[in-house]
Design an enzyme around this catalytic site. Structure first.
Site, PDB file in Angstrom:
ATOM      1  N   THR A 107     -17.150 -22.222 -33.536  1.00  0.00           N
ATOM      2  CA  THR A 107     -17.501 -21.312 -32.568  1.00  0.00           C
ATOM      3  C   THR A 107     -19.042 -20.915 -32.647  1.00  0.00           C
ATOM      4  OG1 THR A 107     -16.779 -19.433 -33.808  1.00  0.00           O
ATOM      5  CG2 THR A 107     -15.518 -20.590 -32.034  1.00  0.00           C
ATOM      6  N   THR A 185     -13.852 -21.339 -38.974  1.00  0.00           N
ATOM      7  CA  THR A 185     -14.002 -20.604 -40.363  1.00  0.00           C
ATOM      8  C   THR A 185     -12.401 -20.868 -40.781  1.00  0.00           C
ATOM      9  OG1 THR A 185     -13.059 -18.754 -39.042  1.00  0.00           O
ATOM     10  CG2 THR A 185     -15.599 -18.881 -39.242  1.00  0.00           C
ATOM     11  N   ASP A 186     -11.559 -21.406 -40.272  1.00  0.00           N
ATOM     12  CA  ASP A 186     -10.059 -21.456 -40.617  1.00  0.00           C
ATOM     13  C   ASP A 186      -9.938 -22.325 -41.827  1.00  0.00           C
ATOM     14  OD1 ASP A 186      -9.253 -19.322 -38.769  1.00  0.00           O
ATOM     15  OD2 ASP A 186      -7.889 -20.749 -37.600  1.00  0.00           O
ATOM     16  N   LYS A 264     -11.521 -17.438 -47.085  1.00  0.00           N
ATOM     17  CA  LYS A 264     -11.404 -16.656 -45.978  1.00  0.00           C
ATOM     18  C   LYS A 264     -10.689 -15.566 -46.443  1.00  0.00           C
ATOM     19  CE  LYS A 264     -10.870 -16.631 -40.987  1.00  0.00           C
ATOM     20  NZ  LYS A 264     -10.818 -17.059 -39.703  1.00  0.00           N
TER      21      LYS A 264
END
Length: 458
Positions: A107, A185-186, A264
């Site tokens: 994103t 990001t995951d 994360k």
């Protein structure tokens, strides 16, 4: 009236009845009294005809079922949002560093696609500058390429290799100081670890960057993250794979983490990424987006090497990551043994333990030539299988201690190592050898403070 974007059936009929279209401001009262007010968003062609999608003033999108709408009204004119790339050619500034920017489908620097209702990455230089104009004062985007278009949870080892090949190609240009990779990001930490192992001889920084909130959201972290990442890549001081994300919840500072020591740690916070039992390489002050300032926090980072980087191997995909839990049946290990897997990384408890009921299945795996590596669910601290009875039994049957590697890093590393060798002794030697900074060995103090402690506010 403007053309409806893929609103059909009940939803399309209701909007037409009220003279409303995509981009109009609407106030919806539901049958339970809940009020939703905002701008009508397009409906994806993959969506049903039962909902109307509204972007609320807080930036979130919400779908409202048509059969629950009690009242629908237009409190005022809205506008159909648009995105315009920079017009004309981007002027090259010889005083600024040259950076290659790649997109893999996250994103970062995204815009809303008003045909599908989805967010799409901006991946040309003009689109990037249109989305984040401050980049013109920070770097020259000499190369912008869309490498992949994937949600990060769909990444596979073959995609890591594709990204690695593109990085090597970009850094083979002597005019390119560094590479920035936009990534979801995951699974960003997995990709960062993979690139750290598989690319040798880095001659410039490789910076993975993402956004917890897409750029159509008022609270987006996309612009500051991207600018910080580009500034660090253009600095050219580091020859490592890194991750650059928000340092804390405000837009003041981004942190640059080593690619094999980052994780994360929160589902939605903008400062979700942390260096685990490690100190970030640097922080980037982005209070002034047109003049980001880099401050190095440690000096033991790898410097860029001379020459061109190269791919040093690949990834064996028959590797599993298994998290132990009390009462868990060891048959889960037999499943992988029976299917010809070559490696298993265990997330054990504490210093590196699993139930003694697992010993038989683990011994069977080791006897079949499967490399079994132990890591800890604790994340902080080092595996030590010589302290308690269970650890010593596991070590005796051939389990390889994973030192202080993060479980997902050990998983990626084992895939990399098994692609290079079948010899189990060599596998153990390589797994216990620090290749890319993945084994800190307790050398770094100060990585265990709470989020609001001194480490977090570096």
């Amino acid at each position: 009236m403007r053309v409806l974007s893929e609103y059909k059936g009940k939803a399309g009929e209701l909007l037409r009845e009220h003279g409303l279209s995509v981009g109009d401001r609407v106030r919806i009262v539901r049958d339970d009294g809940v009020v939703v007010e905002g701008i009508i968003m397009p409906r994806s062609e993959l969506g049903d005809d039962e909902h109307i999608v509204v972007k609320m003033d807080n930036g979130y999108n919400v779908g409202v079922r048509v059969d629950r709408i009690e009242k629908l009204e237009a409190p005022g004119e809205g506008h159909e949002p648009s995105f315009k790339p920079m017009e004309g050619e981007i002027e090259y500034d010889p005083k600024l560093p040259n950076v290659s920017v790649m997109s893999t489908g996250g994103t970062i620097a995204c815009r809303v696609d008003y045909e599908t209702g989805a967010v799409k990455p901006a991946f040309t230089a003009e689109e990037l500058v249109g989305a984040v104009p401050e980049l013109l004062d920070v770097i020259n985007i000499v190369d912008a390429r869309a490498v992949l278009d994937l949600l990060s949870e769909n990444m596979e080892p073959k995609h890591w290799m594709k990204i690695a090949e593109e990085v090597v190609d970009a850094l083979s240009d002597p005019d390119v100081e560094g590479v920035v990779i936009g990534h979801g990001t995951d699974t960003m930490a997995f990709t960062a670890a993979a690139l750290s192992f598989v690319i040798e001889g880095l001659n410039g920084p490789v910076v993975l960057v993402g956004a917890q909130r897409s750029s159509d959201r008022p609270s987006s972290d996309a612009a500051s993250n991207l600018i910080a990442a580009c500034a660090f890549a253009g600095d050219g001081e580091v020859g490592e794979v890194t991750v650059c994300m928000h340092g804390w919840t405000s837009d003041e500072v981004c942190l640059v983490h080593r690619g094999v020591r980052v994780r994360k740690m929160h589902t939605s916070r903008r400062d979700a990424f942390r260096s685990v039992e490690s100190i970030p390489i640097a922080k980037v002050d982005v209070k002034d987006l047109r003049n980001p300032k880099i401050e190095f926090l440690r000096s033991d980072y790898r410097r860029p090497e001379d020459g061109e980087p190269e791919i040093s191997g690949g990834f064996e995909e028959k590797v599993a990551l298994v998290k132990f839990a009390p009462g868990m049946d060891p048959e889960v290990l037999d499943f992988y043994v029976d299917r010809g897997y070559r490696g298993i990384v265990l997330e054990g408890t504490g210093l590196g333990h699993v139930s003694e009921q697992w010993l038989e299945s683990i011994e069977r795996a080791v006897d079949d030539g499967i490399a079994v590596v132990m890591t800890s669910q604790c994340l902080y601290g080092r595996v030590n299988m010589n302290v308690y009875r269970t650890g010593r039994l596991l070590r005796a049957v051939g389990v390889i201690p994973g030192e202080d590697m993060l479980p997902e890093v050990a998983y990626v590393k084992l895939m990399y190592v098994l692609d290079r060798t079948d010899d189990i002794k060599e596998v153990e030697r390589l797994m216990r050898t620090n290749i890319a900074g993945e084994i800190e060995g307790g050398r770094v103090l100060g990585g265990f403070e709470p989020a609001d402690g001194p480490h977090h506010r570096l």
